[in-house]
Scaffold this active site. Structure first.
Site, mmCIF file in Angstrom:
data_model
loop_
_atom_site.group_PDB
_atom_site.id
_atom_site.type_symbol
_atom_site.label_atom_id
_atom_site.label_comp_id
_atom_site.label_asym_id
_atom_site.label_seq_id
_atom_site.Cartn_x
_atom_site.Cartn_y
_atom_site.Cartn_z
ATOM 1 C CE LYS A 21 -2.915 0.884 3.666
ATOM 2 N NZ LYS A 21 -2.911 2.362 4.134
ATOM 3 C CB SER A 163 5.568 10.981 10.582
ATOM 4 O OG SER A 163 4.797 10.997 9.488
ATOM 5 C CD GLN A 165 1.134 8.817 6.858
ATOM 6 O OE1 GLN A 165 0.429 9.477 7.524
ATOM 7 N NE2 GLN A 165 0.100 7.829 6.324
ATOM 8 C CG ASP A 334 1.472 0.533 9.701
ATOM 9 O OD1 ASP A 334 1.235 1.437 10.416
ATOM 10 O OD2 ASP A 334 1.714 0.878 8.508
ATOM 11 N NE ARG A 407 -1.951 -1.312 8.776
ATOM 12 C CZ ARG A 407 -1.704 -1.550 7.496
ATOM 13 N NH1 ARG A 407 -1.939 -2.775 7.017
ATOM 14 N NH2 ARG A 407 -1.384 -0.638 6.853
HETATM 15 C C1 S3P Z 1 2.748 5.279 6.165
HETATM 16 C C2 S3P Z 1 3.741 5.612 6.931
HETATM 17 C C3 S3P Z 1 3.326 5.339 8.656
HETATM 18 C C4 S3P Z 1 2.249 4.066 8.476
HETATM 19 C C5 S3P Z 1 1.247 4.114 7.812
HETATM 20 C C6 S3P Z 1 1.872 4.383 6.346
HETATM 21 C C7 S3P Z 1 3.334 5.513 4.674
HETATM 22 O O1 S3P Z 1 2.578 6.342 9.010
HETATM 23 O O2 S3P Z 1 1.999 3.910 9.972
HETATM 24 O O3 S3P Z 1 0.271 3.247 7.485
HETATM 25 O O4 S3P Z 1 2.839 5.134 3.616
HETATM 26 O O5 S3P Z 1 4.012 6.670 4.512
HETATM 27 P P1 S3P Z 1 3.358 7.780 9.664
HETATM 28 O O6 S3P Z 1 3.925 8.448 8.689
HETATM 29 O O7 S3P Z 1 2.143 8.227 10.380
HETATM 30 O O8 S3P Z 1 4.193 7.225 10.655
#
Ligand code: S3P
Length: 447
Positions: A21, A163, A165, A334, A407
């Site tokens: 994903k 993070s 993201q 996760d 999840r």
């Molecule tokens: C993700 C980063 C993680 C993860 C999320 C997907 C991503 O989150 O928990 O399911 O694809 O960059 P965070 O960036 O909030 O740590």
């Protein structure tokens, strides 16, 4: 309608799981900023990644498909209809990565989400992107949010929270605005964005800081390990960094595979998951399984599109409790719902700390896990930043709640296979957020 799940004596086999994903989001969203076409092999058609694909379309990306390979053709110039609203559904990755893309473009777009996403914190992206010069309008830093992109200022940033993201949002903002960005990480997070930028583009610099041996200042006869910098990784892009396009071949999603590995751990049986992503920033769960008493074998290891993949075989054993804390939590963040189910069957008390981020996921996962474990008869204490799970052998069936969280639904569906009596899970369709075929795979491994 709730789904009934009956206990099983059979468990195991060989499966493969849908595409990753996190990588799917990045491949879809990078097409917005790419100069040339991006071809994607094994794009995961889950609800979250389809949100990112729809978002790319809203920016004028053309999507076509031939022989199972998806082709994303970017527009000549980046435009979007005035007052466009992009619905991100349940997907925080779609929303937070788009934040960056919009912030660095000369466009105004509103992002919205479902109830769960509208509760999740956005200040973590709003703060750095505003500091770069973007205009963001929101109520209490939550969705819906209106973003007015600008020509951004060069930015030097040490991530205040680990993070991926946030890291990605800031890098994509720089890329969209052709301005230099330097991001530093004290804790290394998943690195799919920098890998994909390297694979599909040019002008990305990644520096990992390794510890060095130095003389011990207290006892000069001894040497000790020392980190030469206060951070572990630095990623730099410049005004010259660009995405040219190319092919992304996506491995199976390790985070989906983890639920099936958890089933093998609990049942003491063997499962093989083929062609699954093994990016080391994602595979902390394998270290946990080994430490907890399982046998883990990896074969057919290879790198495709810059990402490590292989076949993982897990055989369950006598499970013992472990402590999970510190930086390593990020590598299995996760997987904590799946890990909690394994811990419920282990000897002793599993303690998880430094996992406060779980309160800001699709549900408050610390509360959701605790409530469901208690329904099974497990003693579980919820801490501010973690859990204490006292394992037991014989656990009872229950009517589990998914809390609208894919999840949580998958974790307690797997747990249901090993309880005394039939269980149920409410809102089973929520698994479509990351793995639409989840229950067919569960049928396959228990057939
Ligand atoms: C993700 C980063 C993680 C993860 C999320 C997907 C991503 O989150 O928990 O399911 O694809 O960059 P965070 O960036 O909030 O740590």
């Amino acid at each position: 309608m709730p789904r009934k799940i009956h206990p099983t004596k059979k468990y195991g086999g060989t499966i493969s799981v849908p595409g990753d994903k996190s990588i799917g989001h990045r491949a879809a969203l990078l097409s917005i900023l790419s100069k040339g076409d991006i071809k994607i092999i094994n794009f995961p058609r889950n609800a979250d990644c389809l949100r990112s694909l729809e978002a790319a379309r809203a920016f004028g990306v053309r999507v076509s498909e031939q022989d199972g390979i998806m082709r994303l053709s970017p527009p000549e110039t980046l435009t979007i209809a005035p007052d466009t609203l992009i619905e991100c559904g349940n997907s925080a990755t779609t929303a937070r990565l788009l934040f960056g893309i919009i912030a660095g473009s000369n466009l105004t777009v509103t992002l919205s989400g479902d109830d769960s996403l509208s509760r999740r914190p956005m200040a973590r992206v709003i703060e750095p992107l505003s500091a770069m010069g973007a205009e963001v309008f929101s109520k209490e830093n939550k969705l819906p949010v209106k973003i007015s992109g600008k020509k951004l200022l060069p930015f030097d940033y040490e991530l205040p929270i680990p993070s991926a993201q946030v890291k990605s949002a800031v890098l994509l903002a720089g890329l969209a605005s052709s301005c230099s960005v330097n991001v530093r990480e004290k804790t290394i997070t998943r690195d799919h964005t920098e890998i994909m930028l390297e694979q599909l583009g040019e002008g990305v610099e990644v520096r990992e800081i390794k510890p060095v041996m130095v003389q011990d200042p207290v006892d000069p006869r001894k040497k000790k390990m020392h980190m030469p910098e206060s951070f572990k990784k630095e990623i730099r892009i410049t005004s010259q960094t660009r995405v040219n396009g190319g092919t992304v071949d996506i491995p199976g999603d390790f985070s989906t595979a983890a639920f099936f590995m958890a089933g093998a751990a609990v049942s003491k049986k063997t499962i093989t998951i083929e062609n699954v992503g093994l990016n080391p920033t994602r595979t902390g769960f394998l270290d946990y399984l080994r430490a907890a008493g399982c046998k883990v074998e990896i074969t057919e290891k290879r790198t495709v599109s810059g990402e490590l993949r292989g076949s993982v075989t897990v055989t369950g054993g006598e499970l013992k409790a472990r402590k999970i804390a510190g930086d390593s939590v990020v590598e299995l963040i996760d997987e904590i719902p799946a890990l909690s189910v394994v811990a419920a069957f282990a000897d002793g008390t599993t303690v998880i700390r430094d996992a406060g981020e779980l309160r800001a996921k699709e549900s408050d996962r610390l509360e959701a896990i605790t409530e469901n474990l208690k329904l099974m008869g497990v003693k579980c204490g919820v801490l501010e930043d973690g859990l204490a799970i006292e394992g037991r052998r014989e656990l009872t069936a229950a009517d589990f709640k998914s809390f609208g969280d894919h999840r949580i639904a998958m974790a307690f569906s797997v747990a249901s296979l090993f309880l005394i009596g039939p269980s149920s899970i409410d809102n089973p369709d929520i698994v479509e957020i990351s793995c639409p075929g989840f229950y067919s795979l569960l049928d396959k491994v228990t057939a």
